[in-house]
Design a protein around this motif. Structure first.
Motif, PDB file in Angstrom:
ATOM      1  N   TRP A 100       2.175   6.693  -6.728  1.00  0.00           N
ATOM      2  CA  TRP A 100       1.119   7.643  -7.093  1.00  0.00           C
ATOM      3  C   TRP A 100       1.589   9.077  -6.882  1.00  0.00           C
ATOM      4  CZ3 TRP A 100      -2.808   8.138 -10.042  1.00  0.00           C
ATOM      5  CH2 TRP A 100      -3.781   9.103  -9.812  1.00  0.00           C
ATOM      6  N   ARG A 101       2.451   9.278  -5.865  1.00  0.00           N
ATOM      7  CA  ARG A 101       2.966  10.627  -5.598  1.00  0.00           C
ATOM      8  C   ARG A 101       3.848  11.127  -6.738  1.00  0.00           C
ATOM      9  NH1 ARG A 101       5.511  11.336   0.299  1.00  0.00           N
ATOM     10  NH2 ARG A 101       5.909  13.388  -0.625  1.00  0.00           N
ATOM     11  N   ASN A 157       0.828  -1.202   0.000  1.00  0.00           N
ATOM     12  CA  ASN A 157       0.000   0.000   0.000  1.00  0.00           C
ATOM     13  C   ASN A 157       0.861   1.250   0.000  1.00  0.00           C
ATOM     14  OD1 ASN A 157      -2.332  -1.540   0.062  1.00  0.00           O
ATOM     15  ND2 ASN A 157      -2.392  -1.603   2.302  1.00  0.00           N
ATOM     16  N   SER A 184       1.081   4.096  -2.970  1.00  0.00           N
ATOM     17  CA  SER A 184       0.867   5.516  -2.669  1.00  0.00           C
ATOM     18  C   SER A 184       2.085   6.351  -3.044  1.00  0.00           C
ATOM     19  CB  SER A 184       0.533   5.699  -1.182  1.00  0.00           C
ATOM     20  OG  SER A 184       1.625   5.271  -0.374  1.00  0.00           O
TER      21      SER A 184
END
Length: 635
Positions: free
Chosen positions: A31-32, A24, A28
């Motif tokens: 995604w940043r 996870n 994330s």
């Protein structure tokens, strides 16, 4: 700080070494990355368009060979119920237009699709790589800007080599991930198209081949799960090798002077051995994995020939369709194998993302007031310590209940044993660290209410450990400050008596300095540090063992120059050689972070206190050294 902290192979704290078993967190973090890739999204969109066009061309090449050439032209067994995606009609039209044979027209159409496949593939890879390069270049820039503004307390705990590894190696790992994932997308698109074509030509044959594809995927998953832990060790040891190299090569003179070569080599060998063991395991795993994958691909070809041949004999499919299946087999296997190969890049990127964003999210900073109080234009230079207590992050108190006032224009010397807190006091004045409120004042203003950047423009400090940057002599004096002109630099050099040696250099102020100023002597480098600060013309001057690297003759000249420089200017001098501070207006004596004595040299010597003990012990030591030196010369 968001990242976890673990110890490295020598037990030292590496705040960026993290576990990558956080899917996870990895998602994330990836995604940043969109924040840095967003300005180049049009390039990414264009790359995806080129990938689709390249995939379409790649699929049409075997369609021309199998459906048109084999079935239609060679076997005369063209079946209209099987799709050819308009290639037969295109070749017939081209043959009629050019008045040539269909086989020649088919060759021309095939060549056209090969050229388009290659051209669009090149455009796809170049656009995607350029977008990744630009985005990660911006990330590297932002990361460097962030570490530049981290306080000194951060670098007291973290090795510079660790920070360098994050900015260089870890961002390079992200580059491999982005380009690798993009290349994988370029492989997956033709896979999807190829599967749809195979199902439309012979659905039964495609279904019979699916267990083999699942078996390949299973082998890849098992291998990558086994090898992931090995590659984690490889990445960790490579990172530590880089850190060890930087730390020990940067201090190579100390390593050689202290005879630490054997210990340094032993430590490096220990990390290198751990890396070698892990690399060996990885090589052994790869030597087993690669032949298995190759043999499975040959098994797939044999299966297509066996099963497809039966379908041809049963007249449920055509020979061209079997040829097409053979050509598509590479399109089926290549993305699956590439997906497995990208797993290593994903593992590296997972750890790299954690460390990069861990560093980027490091919130440690100096306290800056929302509405800072500006320092007056004509700074008097009064410094007041009011019951100052200070400790570093390890909790050890360095300064205890320190009360003292430096009058404007006063020349103060601070002395004491090693570790008594002398340098710490000067660093607090320069606001390298936060201090308790209402404990340190400049011209009556609480230092915590002043912008640190403003303080450093008005306070000049010359350290014993100084740094010269790449560039010319003038660049190292001005340090990019546009207010320091060449004339200012010349006046400062003349005042501090460095002008003669600068003008004796091949190009004077325009002489380019080598790495760390190696084309200058140690004393000359220290003189440049003096000139740099004097050119700034600060109202408060701090000398922290500033003449330790200068020969006695040059030091005497500088001491004479400092009488002029410190006139009507608040100055604080730290010196272990007590002979150099006898002219100070007052001498502050520290011991274990506490003020024990204050007075001028004569007053302190008459008190028969701690200062006199230090002075006489140092004088006795110097006499012994001089006696030993004379005896050696006589021998």
């Amino acid at each position: 700080m968001t990242s976890s902290k673990t110890s490295n192979i020598f037990g030292r704290l590496d705040p960026f070494e993290v576990s990558i078993n956080k899917p996870n967190s990895f998602v994330s973090n990836v995604w940043r990355l969109r924040h840095w890739m967003a300005p180049y999204r049009w390039r990414i969109a264009l790359a995806l368009l080129f990938a689709m066009l390249s995939a379409t061309s790649a699929v049409l090449i075997p369609v021309v060979v199998s459906r048109v050439v084999v079935d239609g032209i060679l076997m005369h067994n063209y079946r209209t119920d099987l799709p050819d995606y308009g290639q037969t009609a295109l070749i017939q039209w081209l043959a009629t237009t050019l008045n040539t044979e269909q086989i020649i027209a088919a060759a021309l159409v095939g060549l056209l699709w090969v050229l388009l496949w290659s051209g669009f593939g090149y455009a796809f890879r170049s656009q995607l790589s350029y977008a990744a390069l630009l985005g990660l270049s911006d990330l590297r820039r932002d990361l460097f800007a962030h570490v530049e503004h981290l306080p000194s307390a951060f670098y007291d705990r973290v090795m510079v080599g660790q920070v360098l590894t994050r900015i260089a190696n870890d961002i390079e790992s992200l580059s491999e991930l982005l380009t690798g994932v993009g290349a994988l997308a370029g492989e997956l698109i033709p896979l999807i198209v190829a599967v749809s074509v195979m199902l439309s030509l012979d659905a039964m044959l495609a279904v019979k081949l699916s267990p083999l594809m699942l078996f390949v995927a299973g082998v890849i998953v098992i291998f990558r799960l086994y090898s992931s832990s090995i590659y984690q060790v490889i990445r960790a040891t490579l990172s530590r090798l880089n850190e060890h190299l930087h730390e020990h090569l940067s201090g190579i003179e100390i390593v050689q002077m202290s005879g630490r070569e054997a210990l340094s080599f032993q430590q490096y060998s220990a990390i290198n051995q751990a890396n070698k063991v892990a690399e060996t395991k990885a090589i052994m795993a790869e030597t087993v994995y690669n032949p298995i994958i190759d043999n499975i691909s040959y098994l797939a070809i044999a299966s297509i020939l066996w099963l497809g041949g039966q379908h041809v004999l049963n007249q449920t499919t055509t020979l061209g369709s079997v040829v097409l299946f053979l050509q598509f087999s590479d399109m089926l296997f290549r993305p699956i194998v590439a997906l497995g190969d990208q797993a290593n890049a994903v593992f590296r990127a997972a750890a790299a993302c954690e460390r990069i964003f861990g560093l980027l999210d490091w919130k440690e900073s100096l306290s800056v007031p929302l509405q800072p109080i500006p320092l007056p234009e004509g700074l008097e230079g009064r410094i007041e310590f009011r019951d100052l207590n200070f400790c570093y992050e390890n909790g050890e108190t360095v300064i205890r209940h320190f009360n003292f006032t430096v009058a404007p224009g006063e020349n103060i010397a601070i002395v004491g044993p090693t570790g008594s807190g002398k340098t710490t006091l000067t660093r607090l004045i320069c606001r390298f660290y936060d201090v308790p409120e209402n404990s340190l004042f400049i011209d009556g203003i609480d230092i915590m209410q002043i912008d640190p950047a403003q303080i450093r423009k008005r306070v000049g400090i010359i350290f014993q450990d100084f740094h010269l940057f790449p560039g010319t002599v003038y660049d190292n004096i001005a340090l990019g400050n546009p207010t320091i002109t060449r004339e200012d630099a010349r006046k400062a050099a003349e005042l501090i008596q460095t002008l003669d040696f600068i003008e004796a250099l091949p190009l004077g102020f325009d002489t380019v300095l080598e790495d760390r100023g190696q084309n200058l002597s140690q004393g000359q480098r220290q003189l440049l540090a003096f000139t740099r600060v004097i050119a700034l013309n600060p109202e408060i001057l701090i000398l922290d063992e500033a003449t330790a690297s200068i020969d006695p003759e040059t030091e005497a000249a500088i001491q004479a120059a400092l009488v002029k420089v410190t006139a009507n200017r608040t100055s604080i001098t730290i010196a272990h050689r007590l002979q150099t501070i006898r002219r100070a207006d007052r001498i502050v004596v520290l011991n274990h972070g506490q003020l024990v004595e204050v007075g001028n040299h004569k007053e302190l010597m008459l008190r028969n206190g701690f200062y006199k003990t230090l002075y006489e012990a140092q004088l006795y030591k110097r006499r012994r050294e001089n006696t030993s030196s004379r005896l050696t010369q006589d021998v």
